[in-house]
Design a protein around this motif. Sequence first.
Motif, short mmCIF file in Angstrom:
data_model
loop_
_atom_site.label_atom_id
_atom_site.label_comp_id
_atom_site.label_asym_id
_atom_site.label_seq_id
_atom_site.Cartn_x
_atom_site.Cartn_y
_atom_site.Cartn_z
N SER A 1 0.76 -1.15 0.09
CA SER A 1 -0.10 -0.06 -0.04
C SER A 1 0.78 1.25 -0.08
O SER A 1 1.98 1.26 0.39
N ALA A 2 0.67 2.31 -0.58
CA ALA A 2 1.12 3.51 -1.01
C ALA A 2 0.95 4.55 0.34
O ALA A 2 0.61 5.47 0.27
N ASN A 3 1.43 3.98 1.67
CA ASN A 3 1.53 4.78 2.70
C ASN A 3 2.65 4.71 3.50
O ASN A 3 3.53 3.73 3.30
N LEU A 4 3.14 5.52 4.43
CA LEU A 4 4.33 5.20 5.27
C LEU A 4 3.89 3.91 6.08
O LEU A 4 2.94 3.73 6.58
N SER A 5 5.00 3.10 6.58
CA SER A 5 4.79 1.73 7.21
C SER A 5 3.90 2.26 8.66
O SER A 5 4.28 2.99 9.14
N PRO B 1 -4.03 4.23 1.66
CA PRO B 1 -4.49 5.29 1.12
C PRO B 1 -5.51 4.78 -0.05
O PRO B 1 -5.53 3.89 -0.50
N VAL B 2 -6.86 5.61 0.18
CA VAL B 2 -7.85 5.21 -0.85
C VAL B 2 -8.11 6.15 -2.00
O VAL B 2 -9.08 6.03 -2.76
N ASN B 3 -7.20 7.27 -2.02
CA ASN B 3 -7.30 7.91 -3.25
C ASN B 3 -5.84 8.72 -3.38
O ASN B 3 -5.19 8.62 -2.59
N ALA B 4 -5.71 9.34 -4.77
CA ALA B 4 -4.15 9.72 -5.10
C ALA B 4 -3.97 10.99 -3.77
O ALA B 4 -2.54 10.97 -3.66
N TYR B 5 -4.82 11.74 -3.28
CA TYR B 5 -4.42 12.76 -2.52
C TYR B 5 -3.87 12.19 -1.19
O TYR B 5 -3.21 12.90 -0.54
N ASP B 6 -4.62 11.02 -0.79
CA ASP B 6 -3.95 10.26 0.57
C ASP B 6 -2.57 10.08 0.42
O ASP B 6 -1.64 9.85 1.08
N VAL B 7 -2.12 9.42 -1.17
CA VAL B 7 -0.99 9.16 -1.51
C VAL B 7 0.21 10.26 -1.30
O VAL B 7 1.11 10.10 -0.64
N PHE B 8 -0.23 11.51 -1.78
CA PHE B 8 0.48 12.78 -1.87
C PHE B 8 0.76 12.99 -0.43
O PHE B 8 1.67 13.48 0.01
N ASP B 9 -0.43 12.89 0.57
CA ASP B 9 -0.15 13.10 1.91
C ASP B 9 1.15 12.56 2.42
O ASP B 9 1.80 13.33 3.39
N ASP B 10 1.24 11.27 2.37
CA ASP B 10 2.37 10.74 3.06
C ASP B 10 3.80 11.02 2.11
O ASP B 10 4.92 10.83 2.60
N PHE B 11 3.68 11.00 0.93
CA PHE B 11 5.01 10.85 0.26
C PHE B 11 5.39 12.42 -0.50
O PHE B 11 6.49 12.54 -1.07
N LYS B 12 4.29 13.37 -0.68
CA LYS B 12 4.69 14.58 -1.49
C LYS B 12 5.06 14.09 -2.73
O LYS B 12 4.62 13.58 -3.59
N LYS B 13 6.47 14.96 -2.76
CA LYS B 13 7.08 14.80 -4.48
C LYS B 13 8.19 13.80 -4.59
O LYS B 13 8.61 13.82 -5.42
#
Length: 315
Positions: free
Chosen positions: A144-148, A153-165
């Motif tokens: 899953s695309a989140n910090l361990s 994350p359930v949408n693209a903005y949730d992914v952005f929240d954890d990893f930014k650029k």
Amino acid sequence: MKNIYSNIYSFNKKLLKKTVESLKQGKIAGLPTETVYGLAGNAYSNKAVKNIFEIKKRPKKNPLIIHYLDLKYVKQDVVLNDSFFKLYKAFCPGPLTFVLKKNKKTKIVPLATSNLKTVAIRFPNHKIIQSILKFTNFPLAMPSANLSSKLSPVNAYDVFDDFKKKLRIIINGGNSKFGIESTVIDLTTEPKILRPGVISSEEIKSILKKNLSKKKSNIKSPGMMKKHYSPGIPLILGSKPKNRDHAYIVFGKKYKKNLNYFNLSKKGDLKEAAANLYKTLRKIKKSGYKKIFVAKIPNFGAGIAINDRLKRASK
Ligand code: AMP
Ligand code: MG
């Protein structure tokens, strides 16, 4: 105004090409799936897999699920068996992950499976990831695309929240349909659920026509870690909030509207509740509540998966 979300893209042919090229170079990307968003990289590339563990801060001993389009590359990577074929026919592509014995000829890099003799595989049911897999000649390692230990994350903005650029590409595929991680089943011995999901043990039993093992598994599983899926504020199960600083997660029609009440499914649908779980936890955290209380949620079907995640989130 500068677009802070410049690494979140809508899907089109040009992006498909760009993403496939990037994956071929061993880079990683945030991709939508029907369960939760994933952090994808070439499962046959050490560079890509190392990258995934590093950016997620995932402990090296937690193996990754390997994602395939169909059976083409699977056979050289894992040993398939009867139970697998039955369940594949019934549920794939879909939110079901199989743990199988690794094939000696596999090209999956050892780090992806934490040096285990097993591999977890899944066939995602999402148009975007399927079209990407059509053009890669390798499967995708994808947690899953989140910090361990944080929320999935359930949408693209949730992914952005954890990893930014830190990610060059995050593909916006809307909200994940199921919103909760796949069911994981161990098929290396007697079939056994390692992690509950929306595909329930009853549904699996009805296909295999036998009971699932209840024995403690000796398979190591990250999803089995006690603390996981943490919302970042205390979460208390089975009791009511004490004041308005506390959010209350409820389920079903008996709960009236209230400012600090968050109903996972007003109509009492457990699948809908599962799809709303992480979205709701994120919303509560962002709204500034100090604690989360959770009412009792029925423990059958998708409710088993919801209670499993809530229990871990409460640790
Ligand atoms: P996630 O945290 O969503 O990436 O899920 C990983 C899950 O897949 C864990 O809960 C494990 O049950 C399972 N898993 C992944 N790889 C393996 C493996 N090689 N052997 C056994 N289980 C695995
Ligand atoms: Mg995860």
